[in-house]
Enzyme design. Structure first.
Site, PDB file in Angstrom:
ATOM      1  N   ASN A   1       0.851  -1.190   0.000  1.00 27.02           N
ATOM      2  CA  ASN A   1       0.000   0.000   0.000  1.00 27.02           C
ATOM      3  C   ASN A   1       0.897   1.254   0.000  1.00 27.02           C
ATOM      4  OD1 ASN A   1      -1.405   2.279   1.153  1.00 27.02           O
ATOM      5  ND2 ASN A   1      -3.070   0.906   1.670  1.00 27.02           N
TER       6      ASN A   1
ATOM      7  N   HIS B   1       0.971   6.135   2.090  1.00 27.07           N
ATOM      8  CA  HIS B   1       1.800   7.008   2.936  1.00 27.07           C
ATOM      9  C   HIS B   1       2.798   7.831   2.113  1.00 27.07           C
ATOM     10  CE1 HIS B   1       0.029   5.606   6.487  1.00 27.07           C
ATOM     11  NE2 HIS B   1       1.041   5.000   7.076  1.00 27.07           N
TER      12      HIS B   1
ATOM     13  N   HIS C   1      -5.533   3.731  -1.734  1.00 23.83           N
ATOM     14  CA  HIS C   1      -6.863   4.072  -1.219  1.00 23.83           C
ATOM     15  C   HIS C   1      -7.191   5.492  -1.651  1.00 23.83           C
ATOM     16  CE1 HIS C   1      -9.542   4.297   2.689  1.00 23.83           C
ATOM     17  NE2 HIS C   1     -10.204   4.644   1.599  1.00 23.83           N
TER      18      HIS C   1
ATOM     19  N   ARG D   1      -9.328   8.139  -0.974  1.00 28.35           N
ATOM     20  CA  ARG D   1     -10.311   8.514   0.050  1.00 28.35           C
ATOM     21  C   ARG D   1     -11.240   9.589  -0.488  1.00 28.35           C
ATOM     22  NH1 ARG D   1      -8.710   6.573   5.485  1.00 28.35           N
ATOM     23  NH2 ARG D   1     -10.514   7.739   6.204  1.00 28.35           N
TER      24      ARG D   1
ATOM     25  N   ARG E   1      -7.150  12.866   0.800  1.00 26.24           N
ATOM     26  CA  ARG E   1      -6.086  13.382   1.671  1.00 26.24           C
ATOM     27  C   ARG E   1      -4.702  12.861   1.292  1.00 26.24           C
ATOM     28  NH1 ARG E   1      -7.229  10.087   7.227  1.00 26.24           N
ATOM     29  NH2 ARG E   1      -9.289  10.998   6.985  1.00 26.24           N
TER      30      ARG E   1
ATOM     31  N   GLU F   1      -8.547   0.631  -3.293  1.00 22.88           N
ATOM     32  CA  GLU F   1      -9.259   0.608  -2.015  1.00 22.88           C
ATOM     33  C   GLU F   1     -10.173   1.821  -1.958  1.00 22.88           C
ATOM     34  OE1 GLU F   1      -6.593  -0.098   1.339  1.00 22.88           O
ATOM     35  OE2 GLU F   1      -8.043   0.961   2.605  1.00 22.88           O
TER      36      GLU F   1
ATOM     37  N   THR G   1      -8.076   3.383   8.323  1.00 20.19           N
ATOM     38  CA  THR G   1      -9.341   2.645   8.309  1.00 20.19           C
ATOM     39  C   THR G   1      -9.533   1.939   9.654  1.00 20.19           C
ATOM     40  OG1 THR G   1      -8.852   2.244   5.998  1.00 20.19           O
ATOM     41  CG2 THR G   1     -10.703   1.040   6.937  1.00 20.19           C
TER      42      THR G   1
ATOM     43  N   GLU H   1     -11.052  -9.459   3.027  1.00 17.40           N
ATOM     44  CA  GLU H   1      -9.771  -9.127   3.657  1.00 17.40           C
ATOM     45  C   GLU H   1     -10.043  -9.001   5.149  1.00 17.40           C
ATOM     46  OE1 GLU H   1      -7.204  -6.267   1.784  1.00 17.40           O
ATOM     47  OE2 GLU H   1      -6.387  -5.646   3.718  1.00 17.40           O
TER      48      GLU H   1
ATOM     49  N   HIS I   1      -3.686  -4.832   7.831  1.00 14.10           N
ATOM     50  CA  HIS I   1      -3.789  -3.691   8.745  1.00 14.10           C
ATOM     51  C   HIS I   1      -2.910  -3.904   9.966  1.00 14.10           C
ATOM     52  CE1 HIS I   1      -5.201   0.023  10.490  1.00 14.10           C
ATOM     53  NE2 HIS I   1      -5.749   0.268   9.320  1.00 14.10           N
TER      54      HIS I   1
HETATM   55  N1  PXP Z   1      -5.816  -3.218   4.132  1.00 15.01           N
HETATM   56  C1  PXP Z   1      -6.747  -2.235   4.227  1.00 15.01           C
HETATM   57  C2  PXP Z   1      -8.120  -2.538   3.743  1.00 15.01           C
HETATM   58  C3  PXP Z   1      -6.415  -0.965   4.734  1.00 15.01           C
HETATM   59  O1  PXP Z   1      -7.354  -0.004   4.846  1.00 15.01           O
HETATM   60  C4  PXP Z   1      -5.082  -0.708   5.102  1.00 15.01           C
HETATM   61  C5  PXP Z   1      -4.687   0.663   5.574  1.00 15.01           C
HETATM   62  O2  PXP Z   1      -4.788   1.576   4.556  1.00 15.01           O
HETATM   63  C6  PXP Z   1      -4.162  -1.751   4.970  1.00 15.01           C
HETATM   64  C7  PXP Z   1      -4.551  -2.997   4.505  1.00 15.01           C
HETATM   65  C8  PXP Z   1      -2.716  -1.556   5.311  1.00 15.01           C
HETATM   66  O3  PXP Z   1      -2.603  -1.275   6.665  1.00 15.01           O
HETATM   67  P1  PXP Z   1      -1.190  -0.774   7.212  1.00 15.01           P
HETATM   68  O4  PXP Z   1      -0.929   0.540   6.544  1.00 15.01           O
HETATM   69  O5  PXP Z   1      -1.444  -0.655   8.687  1.00 15.01           O
HETATM   70  O6  PXP Z   1      -0.190  -1.818   6.850  1.00 15.01           O
END
Ligand code: PXP
Length: 258
Positions: A13, A16, A49, A51, A55, A76, A107, A157, A200
């Site tokens: 992901n 960030h 994602h 949003r 953001r 996402e 999330t 998931e 997550h």
């Molecule tokens: N899966 C989903 C559905 C999420 O919303 C997130 C966070 O954006 C992640 C995985 C990844 O989580 P993390 O950034 O804590 O590894």
């Protein structure tokens, strides 16, 4: 006889990276470059994602990711009409529907599939009909998983956030109970024909443990990898993660898996 253990994919992901870019405005660092580097280092797919408040990831980022990536793109998104229309237009490999609140930092909690009613079912159907693999991000809850299968989702998931928090806080009993819920949910979902993903809050230690759950086929990880990239580089962070996942996977069938 040797057991064939199904492979475990890593989705990275890159949200960030966009957060950091947006902290200054401008174009650097570029989440698309990070995605390409992640793929070169061993990511099997990329998640971003979009949003509702934009953001971090922007509409243009999603388009560029779709255009340049050679691996599956996981879009996402909140289960809104706007996002469904954007996803159908972009046609990514997959969509992951998540709950979204503007005040949250990330999330929090899983999607309420039961409460989503016929409206959510129709959105899943529309995305599926457009050839997009639909995943629902949910807590490891039996009723939510059963409903996800009922409305035709291809994937669930499982939200590992609560478990990771208990592990980090050293709350062993609660971590054990939450892990048991995750393991049961993975078995239940797979028995219903759902593909099982998890994500997550995962770091190398927790990803290694989750990797030992055989029904789990994909982990989606952002925060740890992008944070660790500051110290080890993105390639180094992804290599560490792949190593931890491979070790966890190798424990299946040896009697040492969790
Ligand atoms: N899966 C989903 C559905 C999420 O919303 C997130 C966070 O954006 C992640 C995985 C990844 O989580 P993390 O950034 O804590 O590894």
């Amino acid at each position: 006889m040797t057991r064939i253990v199904p492979p475990l994919r890593l989705g990275v992901n890159v949200d960030h990276v966009a957060t950091l870019r947006n902290a200054r405005g401008g174009v650097l660092p570029d989440p698309v470059r990070a995605a390409q580097l992640a793929c070169a280092a061993g990511a099997d797919g990329i998640t971003a994602h979009l949003r509702e408040d934009r953001r971090h990831i922007s509409d243009a980022d999603m388009r560029r990711l779709k255009d340049v990536l050679l691996v599956p793109l996981n879009f996402e998104m909140a289960a809104t009409d706007e996002m469904v229309a954007l996803a159908i237009d972009l046609a990514p490999h997959a969509c992951c529907l998540v709950p979204e609140r503007r005040e949250e930092r990330t999330t929090e909690g899983g999607l309420d599939v039961l409460g989503g009613g016929i409206d959510l079912a129709r959105k899943v159907e529309r995305l599926g009909a457009a050839g997009i693999r639909v995943s629902l991000f949910i807590a490891p809850d039996e009723d939510q998983i059963a409903r996800a299968a009922d409305i035709g989702a291809a994937v669930v998931e499982l939200h590992t956030g609560a478990w990771c928090e208990f592990v980090a806080a050293g709350e062993t009993a609660r971590a054990g109970a939450e892990f048991a819920r995750l393991a049961n949910a993975a078995r239940q979902g797979a028995a219903l024909g759902l593909e099982i993903h998890a994500g997550h809050g995962l770091d190398c230690a927790t990803a290694g443990i989750i990797a030992a759950l055989e029904p789990v086929r994909e982990l989606n990880i952002g925060h740890f990898l992008i944070g660790e990239a500051i110290f080890a580089g993105l390639e180094g962070a992804i290599r560490q993660m792949r190593h931890a996942m491979a070790q966890g996977r190798a424990a299946i069938g040896t009697g040492t898996a969790a």
